[in-house]
Design an enzyme around this catalytic site. Structure first.
Site, PDB file in Angstrom:
ATOM      1  N   ASP A   1       0.838  -1.191   0.000  1.00 37.28           N
ATOM      2  CA  ASP A   1       0.000   0.000   0.000  1.00 37.28           C
ATOM      3  C   ASP A   1       0.883   1.256   0.000  1.00 37.28           C
ATOM      4  O   ASP A   1       1.852   1.336   0.753  1.00 37.28           O
ATOM      5  CB  ASP A   1      -0.875  -0.043   1.272  1.00 37.28           C
ATOM      6  CG  ASP A   1      -2.033   0.940   1.231  1.00 37.28           C
ATOM      7  OD1 ASP A   1      -2.414   1.355   0.120  1.00 37.28           O
ATOM      8  OD2 ASP A   1      -2.561   1.266   2.308  1.00 37.28           O
TER       9      ASP A   1
ATOM     10  N   SER B   1     -13.065   3.638   4.823  1.00 33.26           N
ATOM     11  CA  SER B   1     -13.619   3.167   6.109  1.00 33.26           C
ATOM     12  C   SER B   1     -14.853   3.946   6.553  1.00 33.26           C
ATOM     13  O   SER B   1     -15.727   3.400   7.205  1.00 33.26           O
ATOM     14  CB  SER B   1     -12.558   3.218   7.216  1.00 33.26           C
ATOM     15  OG  SER B   1     -11.739   2.070   7.147  1.00 33.26           O
TER      16      SER B   1
ATOM     17  N   ASN C   1     -10.236  -0.043  -0.231  1.00 34.91           N
ATOM     18  CA  ASN C   1      -9.252  -0.151   0.851  1.00 34.91           C
ATOM     19  C   ASN C   1      -9.879   0.097   2.216  1.00 34.91           C
ATOM     20  O   ASN C   1     -10.615   1.070   2.398  1.00 34.91           O
ATOM     21  CB  ASN C   1      -8.144   0.881   0.634  1.00 34.91           C
ATOM     22  CG  ASN C   1      -7.274   0.553  -0.564  1.00 34.91           C
ATOM     23  OD1 ASN C   1      -7.516  -0.410  -1.288  1.00 34.91           O
ATOM     24  ND2 ASN C   1      -6.247   1.357  -0.773  1.00 34.91           N
ATOM     25  N   LYS C   2      -9.562  -0.779   3.161  1.00 36.16           N
ATOM     26  CA  LYS C   2     -10.063  -0.624   4.533  1.00 36.16           C
ATOM     27  C   LYS C   2      -8.919  -0.809   5.521  1.00 36.16           C
ATOM     28  O   LYS C   2      -8.168  -1.792   5.436  1.00 36.16           O
ATOM     29  CB  LYS C   2     -11.119  -1.688   4.827  1.00 36.16           C
ATOM     30  CG  LYS C   2     -12.378  -1.563   3.995  1.00 36.16           C
ATOM     31  CD  LYS C   2     -13.363  -0.573   4.592  1.00 36.16           C
ATOM     32  CE  LYS C   2     -14.675  -0.630   3.817  1.00 36.16           C
ATOM     33  NZ  LYS C   2     -15.648   0.333   4.305  1.00 36.16           N
TER      34      LYS C   2
HETATM   35 ZN   LIG Z   1      -4.735   4.939   0.697  1.00 36.99          ZN
END
Ligand SMILES: [Zn+2]
Length: 324
Positions: A94, A230, A249-250
């Site tokens: 990431d 989130s 993405n979380k």
């Molecule tokens: Zn990010």
């Protein structure tokens, strides 16, 4: 099972075609890895695990040796994922900024990952394109996918701090995808890294569709990526997926789960480790059956597993594994 880069490509192609989303969950600890892989598997979903540069340094301990940390996290994930033949698991780096170029090369050449994000979004567009293309050329030689980004996503995520929100311009997205040949494109559309509430975000989900339509029209359709997701509502996520997002993405949500569950446990079981005020400390015996870390870490683990199951049901990846 742990996916190859080629299989991960198939996962995203299926997701894009059928318009469902693949969850990408940030991890550092073994407890998170177990929770999330078991969660994906329990609903017949493929899914990504993500490690940031900061997570890899943490995993290595005092040495902060990022390569050792990546090796450790990758080994844990591969070993654990091997137990589940009907759920495909990938590992993604990431937000690797250009100063982590050597780290990317190491992870790619040693097959620690299935995909990597090069985040040169703080550079000028031509420089971002040059750096991203260099990563794509290297990664594709090893059948590893690459995610690129233009624009900034506001907030704080690990070592990435951005005070400003720059919405992605569709024409720049097209130029970027054409010139770099990235597999996944992260658009900046108003989400926020860290803690935020869905209602307060000026989300431009129309922009996701505009970018997707433009890429398709020009024959360079790609999977789009939503960062800082989130705080989004289920409805916002479904809308984003319908508009072309395949990777969500979380990170923050899982961190809250873990903290809240463990806080609740210790609020209830405080006197297992603390002498009650009305008791003689000499007579007090702590309760090993309650403070064994396996007894309370599992609370956070179980909650995260439930959370990821829910995510997969919302995103539509449940029962859609390419291995089923
Ligand atoms: Zn990010």
């Amino acid at each position: 099972m742990f996916l190859s880069g080629a299989q991960l490509k198939e996962v995203f192609q299926k997701a894009k075609k059928q318009r469902f989303g693949i969850m990408a969950s940030n991890v550092v600890f073994d407890t998170q890895i177990r929770a999330i892989i078991q969660g994906y598997n329990s609903v017949g979903s493929d899914g990504l695990m993500q490690m940031s540069s900061g997570a890899c340094k943490y995993a290595a301990g005092e040495s902060q040796d990022i390569k050792a940390g990546a090796q450790l996290i990758s080994t844990m994930i591969k070993t654990f994922a091997a137990q589940f033949p009907k759920s495909g698991i990938g590992l993604h780096i990431d937000h690797a900024t250009p100063n982590y170029f050597d780290f990317i090369v190491y992870c790619v050449e040693n097959k620690l990952v299935t995909s990597v994000m090069i985040d040169a979004s703080k550079e000028s567009l031509p420089e971002n394109i040059r750096i991203t293309k260099e990563v794509v050329d290297l990664a594709h030689k090893h059948n590893i996918l690459v995610e690129g980004e233009i624009g900034h996503i506001k907030g704080t995520e690990d070592e990435i701090v951005s005070e400003t929100e720059l919405y992605t311009h569709p024409e720049e997205a097209l130029e970027f995808v054409k010139k770099t040949n990235v597999d996944l494109f992260a658009a900046s559309v108003g989400t926020n890294h860290g803690v935020s509430k869905g209602e307060n975000i000026i989300l431009r989900l129309d922009l996701v569709k505009e970018i997707d339509d433009l890429l398709i029209k020009n024959g360079v359709e790609r999977g789009l990526v939503l960062h800082g997701a989130s705080g989004l509502t289920d409805e916002q996520q479904r809308e984003a997926i319908k508009n072309g997002v395949v990777k969500i993405n979380k990170d923050t949500h899982y961190q809250m789960d873990m903290a809240q569950e463990i806080q609740a446990y210790w609020e209830k079981e405080k006197y297992a480790i603390v002498c009650p005020p009305d008791m003689d400390p000499k007579a007090y015996v702590p309760n090993k059956g309650k403070f064994d870390p396996r007894k309370w870490l599992i609370k956070g683990e179980n909650k995260m597993q439930e959370t990821v199951k829910g995510f997969c049901l919302v995103s539509g990846s449940a029962n859609n594994s390419i291995l089923l």
